[in-house]
Design a protein around this motif. Sequence first.
Motif, PDB file in Angstrom:
ATOM      1  N   UNK A 187       0.832  -1.027  -0.125  1.00 14.05           N
ATOM      2  CA  UNK A 187      -0.104   0.159   0.101  1.00 14.05           C
ATOM      3  C   UNK A 187       1.183   1.101  -0.104  1.00 14.05           C
ATOM      4  N   UNK A 188       2.293   1.043   0.080  1.00 10.44           N
ATOM      5  CA  UNK A 188       3.160   2.234   0.182  1.00 10.44           C
ATOM      6  C   UNK A 188       2.829   2.956  -1.208  1.00 10.44           C
ATOM      7  N   UNK A 189       2.804   2.681  -1.956  1.00 13.34           N
ATOM      8  CA  UNK A 189       2.443   3.213  -2.995  1.00 13.34           C
ATOM      9  C   UNK A 189       1.841   4.037  -3.517  1.00 13.34           C
ATOM     10  N   UNK A 190       0.492   3.775  -2.775  1.00 18.87           N
ATOM     11  CA  UNK A 190      -0.872   3.873  -2.741  1.00 18.87           C
ATOM     12  C   UNK A 190      -1.013   6.262  -2.381  1.00 18.87           C
ATOM     13  N   UNK A 191      -0.470   6.191  -2.986  1.00 23.34           N
ATOM     14  CA  UNK A 191      -0.148   7.824  -3.058  1.00 23.34           C
ATOM     15  C   UNK A 191      -0.921   8.437  -4.005  1.00 23.34           C
ATOM     16  N   UNK A 192      -1.528   9.702  -3.678  1.00 22.79           N
ATOM     17  CA  UNK A 192      -2.336  10.022  -4.683  1.00 22.79           C
ATOM     18  C   UNK A 192      -2.355  10.247  -6.082  1.00 22.79           C
ATOM     19  N   UNK A 193      -2.362  10.295  -7.220  1.00 25.27           N
ATOM     20  CA  UNK A 193      -3.598   9.703  -7.558  1.00 25.27           C
ATOM     21  C   UNK A 193      -4.451   8.122  -7.038  1.00 25.27           C
ATOM     22  N   UNK A 235     -12.568  -2.759  -2.182  1.00 27.24           N
ATOM     23  CA  UNK A 235     -12.526  -4.013  -0.590  1.00 27.24           C
ATOM     24  C   UNK A 235     -14.150  -4.331  -1.443  1.00 27.24           C
ATOM     25  N   UNK A 236     -14.043  -5.295  -1.168  1.00 25.83           N
ATOM     26  CA  UNK A 236     -14.975  -6.182  -0.997  1.00 25.83           C
ATOM     27  C   UNK A 236     -16.735  -5.991   0.018  1.00 25.83           C
ATOM     28  N   UNK A 237     -15.839  -6.263   1.303  1.00 24.74           N
ATOM     29  CA  UNK A 237     -16.658  -5.660   2.201  1.00 24.74           C
ATOM     30  C   UNK A 237     -16.325  -4.237   2.583  1.00 24.74           C
ATOM     31  N   UNK A 238     -17.221  -3.290   3.149  1.00 21.50           N
ATOM     32  CA  UNK A 238     -16.899  -2.511   3.937  1.00 21.50           C
ATOM     33  C   UNK A 238     -16.607  -2.421   5.369  1.00 21.50           C
ATOM     34  N   UNK A 239     -16.875  -3.259   6.105  1.00 21.88           N
ATOM     35  CA  UNK A 239     -16.557  -3.320   7.567  1.00 21.88           C
ATOM     36  C   UNK A 239     -14.676  -3.204   7.075  1.00 21.88           C
ATOM     37  N   UNK A 240     -14.570  -3.709   6.442  1.00 29.59           N
ATOM     38  CA  UNK A 240     -12.691  -3.175   6.474  1.00 29.59           C
ATOM     39  C   UNK A 240     -12.483  -2.517   6.404  1.00 29.59           C
ATOM     40  N   UNK A 241     -12.900  -1.162   6.418  1.00 26.64           N
ATOM     41  CA  UNK A 241     -12.691   0.234   6.550  1.00 26.64           C
ATOM     42  C   UNK A 241     -11.926   0.943   7.616  1.00 26.64           C
ATOM     43  N   UNK A 242     -12.924  -0.359   8.773  1.00 32.38           N
ATOM     44  CA  UNK A 242     -12.956   0.827  10.267  1.00 32.38           C
ATOM     45  C   UNK A 242     -11.859  -0.464  11.050  1.00 32.38           C
ATOM     46  N   UNK A 243     -11.021  -1.122  10.481  1.00 35.86           N
ATOM     47  CA  UNK A 243      -9.834  -1.933  10.540  1.00 35.86           C
ATOM     48  C   UNK A 243      -7.938  -0.976  10.399  1.00 35.86           C
ATOM     49  N   UNK A 244      -7.616  -1.208  11.401  1.00 43.07           N
ATOM     50  CA  UNK A 244      -6.054  -0.471  10.883  1.00 43.07           C
ATOM     51  C   UNK A 244      -5.786  -1.087  10.243  1.00 43.07           C
ATOM     52  N   UNK A 245      -4.796   0.003   9.267  1.00 45.23           N
ATOM     53  CA  UNK A 245      -3.732  -0.744   8.780  1.00 45.23           C
ATOM     54  C   UNK A 245      -3.960  -0.037   7.736  1.00 45.23           C
ATOM     55  N   UNK A 246      -4.928   0.965   7.337  1.00 46.27           N
ATOM     56  CA  UNK A 246      -4.736   1.919   5.950  1.00 46.27           C
ATOM     57  C   UNK A 246      -3.611   3.106   5.900  1.00 46.27           C
ATOM     58  N   UNK A 247      -2.964   2.994   6.909  1.00 45.09           N
ATOM     59  CA  UNK A 247      -2.034   4.342   6.885  1.00 45.09           C
ATOM     60  C   UNK A 247      -2.208   5.253   6.441  1.00 45.09           C
ATOM     61  N   UNK A 248      -1.760   6.377   5.533  1.00 38.33           N
ATOM     62  CA  UNK A 248      -2.054   7.459   5.212  1.00 38.33           C
ATOM     63  C   UNK A 248      -2.542   7.700   4.452  1.00 38.33           C
ATOM     64  N   UNK A 249      -3.326   6.339   3.588  1.00 38.15           N
ATOM     65  CA  UNK A 249      -4.080   6.555   2.511  1.00 38.15           C
ATOM     66  C   UNK A 249      -5.523   7.098   3.054  1.00 38.15           C
ATOM     67  N   UNK A 250      -6.315   8.192   1.774  1.00 36.74           N
ATOM     68  CA  UNK A 250      -7.012   9.423   1.659  1.00 36.74           C
ATOM     69  C   UNK A 250      -8.137   9.251   0.685  1.00 36.74           C
ATOM     70  N   UNK A 251      -7.942   8.570  -0.127  1.00 39.14           N
ATOM     71  CA  UNK A 251      -8.422   8.663  -1.473  1.00 39.14           C
ATOM     72  C   UNK A 251      -9.871   7.562  -1.192  1.00 39.14           C
ATOM     73  N   UNK A 252     -10.868   8.044  -2.562  1.00 37.33           N
ATOM     74  CA  UNK A 252     -11.994   6.546  -2.676  1.00 37.33           C
ATOM     75  C   UNK A 252     -12.095   5.552  -1.836  1.00 37.33           C
ATOM     76  N   UNK A 253     -12.453   4.615  -1.098  1.00 38.57           N
ATOM     77  CA  UNK A 253     -12.592   3.265  -0.684  1.00 38.57           C
ATOM     78  C   UNK A 253     -14.356   2.755  -1.866  1.00 38.57           C
ATOM     79  N   UNK A 254     -14.232   1.702  -2.772  1.00 43.80           N
ATOM     80  CA  UNK A 254     -14.560   1.183  -3.667  1.00 43.80           C
ATOM     81  C   UNK A 254     -15.519  -0.302  -2.616  1.00 43.80           C
ATOM     82  N   UNK A 255     -16.466  -0.512  -2.534  1.00 45.71           N
ATOM     83  CA  UNK A 255     -16.911  -1.432  -1.863  1.00 45.71           C
ATOM     84  C   UNK A 255     -18.397  -2.547  -2.629  1.00 45.71           C
TER      85      UNK A 255
END
Length: 274
Positions: A177-183, A188-208
């Motif tokens: 995920x380190x290369x996922x800077x903007x843009x 991800x399939x299950x939106x519950x994954x959005x509440x788990x740690x590990x997203x780091x500095x990612x600040x973009x959109x997530x489609x689920x």
Amino acid sequence: MITRRHFIALMAAPVLTGLYTWGIEPTWAEYVRLRLPIRSLPTVLAGRTLVQLSDIHVGDRVSSGYLAGVFAAVARMNPDIVAYTGDFISYAGPDTLDQLRRLADRLPRGRLGTVAVMGNHDYGENWIQGEVADAVGQILTGVGCVVLRNEAVDVHGLKIGGLDDLWSGRSRWGPWMSGLNSPALMLCHNPDACDLPGWGDYQGWILAGHTHGGQCRPPFLPPPILPVKNTRYTAGTFDLAGGRRLYINRGLGHLTRVRFNVRPEVTIFELARA
């Protein structure tokens, strides 16, 4: 006093509602058009279309004719990018994979790229059959789809990352995920994954996907049943912590053939510079 006419109307209402929820809405796809602003989006992608499809559920419960019709309609749009957010099948044995093979050539593909992540049903019974997910992945790869399983791909300057399925225990946050800077954009399939740690500095959109919007929703009330821990994750757009935003697609298919006030969805995003 209840007249004969009133009695007939009272008896007919639930019958007509049942016919609608079973016979009409489950295959009455809605084409939702939205703007998707992405920071530092390359100029070449501004104004391009990204179509999200989710929860197709190829199998005995969803009409292949219905799915083929939706696929043809999307293909006629000539989308630039197509993103699939999991649950391609409802696995009931090897015949389900054969059904997917027969439909695979009709899956809409993007002119610039086609990407996908896996859902829990792609992992077979009890979400533990990795060989089933591998077979689904091979079928998709064979028709030009890039299947992202905790990895990212570059699509004309837009980094698209894909998190593997949560319920199967295959989700892995990490160095990829380190290369996922903007843009950037995440799937991800299950939106519950959005509440788990590990997203780091990612600040973009997530489609689920995953929720099907609840499939049935009383007017003005939330759906009574949702397959997520965070029950605010129904469908549509949500603001998340850390500057992230989430969009949940209502899905094309179903597990039980019933929908009420939650039509199946094809989301057509116009990419824009934020």
